[in-house]
Design an enzyme around this catalytic site. Structure first.
Site, PDB file in Angstrom:
ATOM      1  N   HIS A 125       0.816  -1.226   0.000  1.00  0.00           N
ATOM      2  CA  HIS A 125       0.000   0.000   0.000  1.00  0.00           C
ATOM      3  C   HIS A 125       0.847   1.272   0.000  1.00  0.00           C
ATOM      4  O   HIS A 125       0.358   2.353   0.342  1.00  0.00           O
ATOM      5  CB  HIS A 125      -0.964  -0.023   1.202  1.00  0.00           C
ATOM      6  CG  HIS A 125      -1.920  -1.153   1.148  1.00  0.00           C
ATOM      7  ND1 HIS A 125      -2.596  -1.611   2.258  1.00  0.00           N
ATOM      8  CD2 HIS A 125      -2.319  -1.956   0.131  1.00  0.00           C
ATOM      9  CE1 HIS A 125      -3.364  -2.644   1.910  1.00  0.00           C
ATOM     10  NE2 HIS A 125      -3.219  -2.870   0.627  1.00  0.00           N
ATOM     11  N   THR A 194      -3.159  -8.409  11.384  1.00  0.00           N
ATOM     12  CA  THR A 194      -4.096  -7.813  10.426  1.00  0.00           C
ATOM     13  C   THR A 194      -5.507  -8.344  10.648  1.00  0.00           C
ATOM     14  O   THR A 194      -5.693  -9.528  10.924  1.00  0.00           O
ATOM     15  CB  THR A 194      -3.642  -8.040   8.973  1.00  0.00           C
ATOM     16  OG1 THR A 194      -4.548  -7.369   8.097  1.00  0.00           O
ATOM     17  CG2 THR A 194      -3.555  -9.522   8.632  1.00  0.00           C
ATOM     18  N   SER A 195      -6.497  -7.479  10.532  1.00  0.00           N
ATOM     19  CA  SER A 195      -7.892  -7.843  10.807  1.00  0.00           C
ATOM     20  C   SER A 195      -8.539  -8.574   9.640  1.00  0.00           C
ATOM     21  O   SER A 195      -9.661  -9.051   9.748  1.00  0.00           O
ATOM     22  CB  SER A 195      -8.691  -6.570  11.111  1.00  0.00           C
ATOM     23  OG  SER A 195      -8.613  -5.686   9.994  1.00  0.00           O
ATOM     24  N   ASN A 219      -2.254 -13.007  15.891  1.00  0.00           N
ATOM     25  CA  ASN A 219      -3.102 -11.828  16.051  1.00  0.00           C
ATOM     26  C   ASN A 219      -3.631 -11.743  17.478  1.00  0.00           C
ATOM     27  O   ASN A 219      -3.788 -12.765  18.152  1.00  0.00           O
ATOM     28  CB  ASN A 219      -4.270 -11.897  15.060  1.00  0.00           C
ATOM     29  CG  ASN A 219      -4.691 -10.517  14.587  1.00  0.00           C
ATOM     30  OD1 ASN A 219      -3.890  -9.779  14.029  1.00  0.00           O
ATOM     31  ND2 ASN A 219      -5.924 -10.151  14.867  1.00  0.00           N
TER      32      ASN A 219
END
Ligand code: BV8
Ligand code: ZN
Length: 252
Positions: A125, A194-195, A219
């Site tokens: 990103h 990360t979700s 997580n």
């Protein structure tokens, strides 16, 4: 079996898988930088002032109000200018140095993996410390905190934008090609912090698994992929990742 025994057993299994692996892909999100003091997207309701981060990180918001969007990125530059990589970032450098074929795919634009010493980093990103000119396409590094508004392109004078991928914008074709080439042939993949909400990054773990990889999640809380992955390790990245990478001689 108690949760802690289950975790210890899973940790030992993953440590061995990582030790035997020749090709490893790691995918990280905001959770790996949380212990460095970087706010996550879901943390604090994902809000900056009264705005949702996902609303400001769009080409529409920049067209509508470039000054506000630059204020948003200057705020994040100020936060990032005062933070350091943590033990989870550093443990991934150790893993990279001992693995024949290693790549680190990150959704984070904070540059903390490179600051920790990681080399094989693919920024899905973009990077907050770079700017891009929408007119002539020139990219350049700019580490000023804050960037004076309006920031102009040195080549053509147009106003530059953060060199990041905004919602509704496609990822760089070369970046995607590199990522899927590695995902399609890795032995082990580790998905950290990360979700699993933002595409296409969120589906990369399943892609690797469909191509034969053993996929592990680290997580703080369960994600939509926890049951699908081979192992889901719930806990802090700063606690679990160094223990996954340490040598077998050391206490677990
Ligand atoms: C695209 C850069 C083609 C900018 C970012 C409908 C359905 C499906 C997809 C879409 C859809 N509508 C639109 C889409 C596509 C969209 C998307 O996925 N939207 C979501 C919201 C539904 N995707 C795109 O637009 C992508 N482009 O698809 O192009 C296209 C185009 C148009 C339409 C269709 C297709 C571009 C996406 C990239 C956007 N840019 N960042 C900036 O940062 O300013 S995304 C940004 O948000 C981050 O990079 C990251 O990817 C995401 C945040 O997610 P996480 O990193 O996971 O962070 P989060 O806070 O959510 O979670 C942290 C986790 O860590 C939590 O689970 C927490 O428990 C855990 N944690 C916390 N502390 C710790 C911890 N874990 C361990 N240890 C700790 N200490
Ligand atoms: Zn220009």
């Amino acid at each position: 079996m108690s949760r802690s025994d289950q975790l210890a057993e899973n940790m030992a299994l993953v440590r061995e898988k990582l030790r035997q692996a020749r090709r490893i892909v790691v995918l990280t999100g905001a959770g790996i930088s949380a212990e460095s003091g970087v706010p996550t997207f879901r943390g604090a309701g994902g809000l900056w002032r009264e705005y949702r981060a996902t609303d400001l990180a769009t080409p529409e918001a920049f067209a509508r109000n470039p000054r506000l969007v630059w204020e948003f990125y200057n705020y994040r530059r100020e936060v990032l200018a005062s933070v350091k990589p943590n033990v989870a970032h550093k443990a991934l450098v150790t893993l990279e140095n001992r693995t024949p074929d290693f790549v680190l795919l990150t959704q984070n634009i904070d540059g903390l993996h490179q600051a920790a010493g990681s080399r094989a980093v693919v920024e899905l990103h973009g990077n907050i410390w770079w700017v891009r000119c929408p007119q002539c396409g020139r990219r350049s590094e700019d580490r000023r905190v804050p960037i004076p508004y309006p920031p102009h392109c040195d080549a053509c004078g147009a106003m530059v934008r953060p060199d990041v991928v905004w919602f509704g914008e496609s990822l760089d074709a070369h970046v995607l090609q590199t990522a899927y080439a590695k995902l399609g042939q890795c032995d082990v993949m580790v998905v950290i912090g990360t979700s699993g909400v933002v595409q296409p990054a969120a589906s990369m773990g399943l892609y690797a698994q469909e191509h034969g990889a053993f996929v592990v999640e680290v997580n703080l809380e369960p994600t939509p992929y926890s049951r699908a992955f081979n192992v889901s390790l719930l806990g802090k990245a700063g606690d679990l990742v160094p223990r996954l990478v340490q040598d077998s001689g050391e206490p677990s």
